[in-house]
Design an enzyme around this catalytic site. Structure first.
Site, PDB file in Angstrom:
ATOM      1  N   SER A  63       0.168  11.471   6.519  1.00  0.00           N
ATOM      2  CA  SER A  63       0.211  12.521   7.536  1.00  0.00           C
ATOM      3  C   SER A  63       1.636  12.968   7.828  1.00  0.00           C
ATOM      4  O   SER A  63       2.603  12.252   7.570  1.00  0.00           O
ATOM      5  CB  SER A  63      -0.421  12.011   8.828  1.00  0.00           C
ATOM      6  OG  SER A  63      -1.696  11.483   8.585  1.00  0.00           O
TER       7      SER A  63
HETATM    8  N1  SAH Z   1      -3.087   7.037   8.082  1.00  0.00           N
HETATM    9  C1  SAH Z   1      -2.707   7.325   6.706  1.00  0.00           C
HETATM   10  C2  SAH Z   1      -3.125   8.692   6.235  1.00  0.00           C
HETATM   11  C3  SAH Z   1      -4.596   8.824   6.188  1.00  0.00           C
HETATM   12  S1  SAH Z   1      -5.263   9.920   4.984  1.00  0.00           S
HETATM   13  C4  SAH Z   1      -1.222   7.141   6.485  1.00  0.00           C
HETATM   14  O1  SAH Z   1      -0.500   6.825   7.435  1.00  0.00           O
HETATM   15  O2  SAH Z   1      -0.786   7.278   5.345  1.00  0.00           O
HETATM   16  C5  SAH Z   1      -6.955   9.482   5.301  1.00  0.00           C
HETATM   17  C6  SAH Z   1      -7.392   8.205   4.658  1.00  0.00           C
HETATM   18  O3  SAH Z   1      -8.695   7.909   5.165  1.00  0.00           O
HETATM   19  C7  SAH Z   1      -7.536   8.304   3.164  1.00  0.00           C
HETATM   20  O4  SAH Z   1      -6.800   7.291   2.545  1.00  0.00           O
HETATM   21  C8  SAH Z   1      -9.030   8.127   2.927  1.00  0.00           C
HETATM   22  O5  SAH Z   1      -9.349   7.464   1.711  1.00  0.00           O
HETATM   23  C9  SAH Z   1      -9.438   7.314   4.134  1.00  0.00           C
HETATM   24  N2  SAH Z   1     -10.860   7.373   4.485  1.00  0.00           N
HETATM   25  C10 SAH Z   1     -11.684   8.453   4.451  1.00  0.00           C
HETATM   26  N3  SAH Z   1     -12.918   8.109   4.858  1.00  0.00           N
HETATM   27  C11 SAH Z   1     -12.888   6.786   5.183  1.00  0.00           C
HETATM   28  C12 SAH Z   1     -13.855   5.848   5.647  1.00  0.00           C
HETATM   29  N4  SAH Z   1     -15.142   6.186   5.873  1.00  0.00           N
HETATM   30  N5  SAH Z   1     -13.463   4.569   5.870  1.00  0.00           N
HETATM   31  C13 SAH Z   1     -12.198   4.177   5.635  1.00  0.00           C
HETATM   32  N6  SAH Z   1     -11.221   5.015   5.179  1.00  0.00           N
HETATM   33  C14 SAH Z   1     -11.568   6.313   4.951  1.00  0.00           C
END
Ligand code: SAH
Length: 216
Positions: A63
């Site tokens: 992000s």
């Molecule tokens: N917080 C992260 C960025 C998140 S991007 C950082 O600091 O880098 C969103 C992430 O959520 C992705 O890696 C994606 O694979 C994950 N994601 C999406 N759906 C999900 C779910 N149901 N359970 C766990 N992770 C999930």
């Protein structure tokens, strides 16, 4: 005056967070203490201190720093808090949370991302973060309840089962809205009488998808 330890781009990073309205000193200090360049792809290291989201493995993103700082500030963390993150991605947000709380459990649906985030967090000696491969829509009962929950992937709506994981007085922040397009960051507070909901700002996140990813 010559700065010690902080190259100019890191000083600009702090300045831009302040200019955009982040005022909580503990959040600014946490952002200062975590080297974002270790959480991006090696080819993107030179851009790590810019205020933009960047692509990481598995088609996901780390992000934008302002959004990380803003969501963290809105969580009003205390050093006694137990925090749940859904969507570990690079592990950057989890690292920031770990500086401001007692324990962090972060759940990620891609094994590749979970493994590399875990290695980074261990490398930085952030021992109060646990990264778990799993599905944020289906959290094991035995992990219990949390003081704070942060969802970092877009949900069309926040499941009641997730809100039930909040302790009384607890806060959950999530981007809520359509999977493609703009979502609204919503802050839910669990009070003795029920759930309060407040819409904050517009954001864009990758979607929260159901199930552990079958690809790596
Ligand atoms: N917080 C992260 C960025 C998140 S991007 C950082 O600091 O880098 C969103 C992430 O959520 C992705 O890696 C994606 O694979 C994950 N994601 C999406 N759906 C999900 C779910 N149901 N359970 C766990 N992770 C999930």
């Amino acid at each position: 005056m010559i700065s010690v330890g902080h190259p100019p781009e890191q000083m600009m990073f702090q300045l831009s967070l302040r200019r955009r309205g982040i005022s909580d000193q503990s959040v600014l200090r946490a952002m200062e203490s975590i080297p974002r360049d270790l959480f991006v792809a090696p080819a993107d290291r030179a851009h790590a201190w810019r205020d933009t989201a960047l692509a990481i493995a598995c088609g996901q993103t780390i992000s934008q720093p302002f959004v990380v700082a803003y969501m963290t500030e809105q969580l009003q963390l205390k050093s006694s808090h137990r925090v749940l993150e859904i969507g570990t991605g690079s592990g950057y947000q989890a690292a920031i949370l770990s500086k401001l709380s007692r324990d962090v459990l972060s759940i990620e649906r891609y094994r590749t991302l979970a493994d590399s985030a875990r290695a980074r967090l261990e490398g930085l000696e952030l021992h109060n973060v646990e990264v778990m491969l799993g599905d944020g829509y289906d959290i094991p009962a035995n992990v219990g309840a949390f003081d704070r929950i942060i969802v970092t992937a877009a949900m069309e709506e926040v499941p009641g089962a997730l809100l039930e994981r909040l302790e009384t007085g607890g806060i959950l922040i999530a981007p809520v809205g359509p999977h493609s397009g703009v979502q609204t960051l919503v802050r839910f507070t669990r009070t003795a009488d029920g759930i309060e909901r407040k819409e904050l700002v517009d954001v864009r996140f990758v979607p929260a998808l159901k199930g552990v990813a079958r690809e790596l």
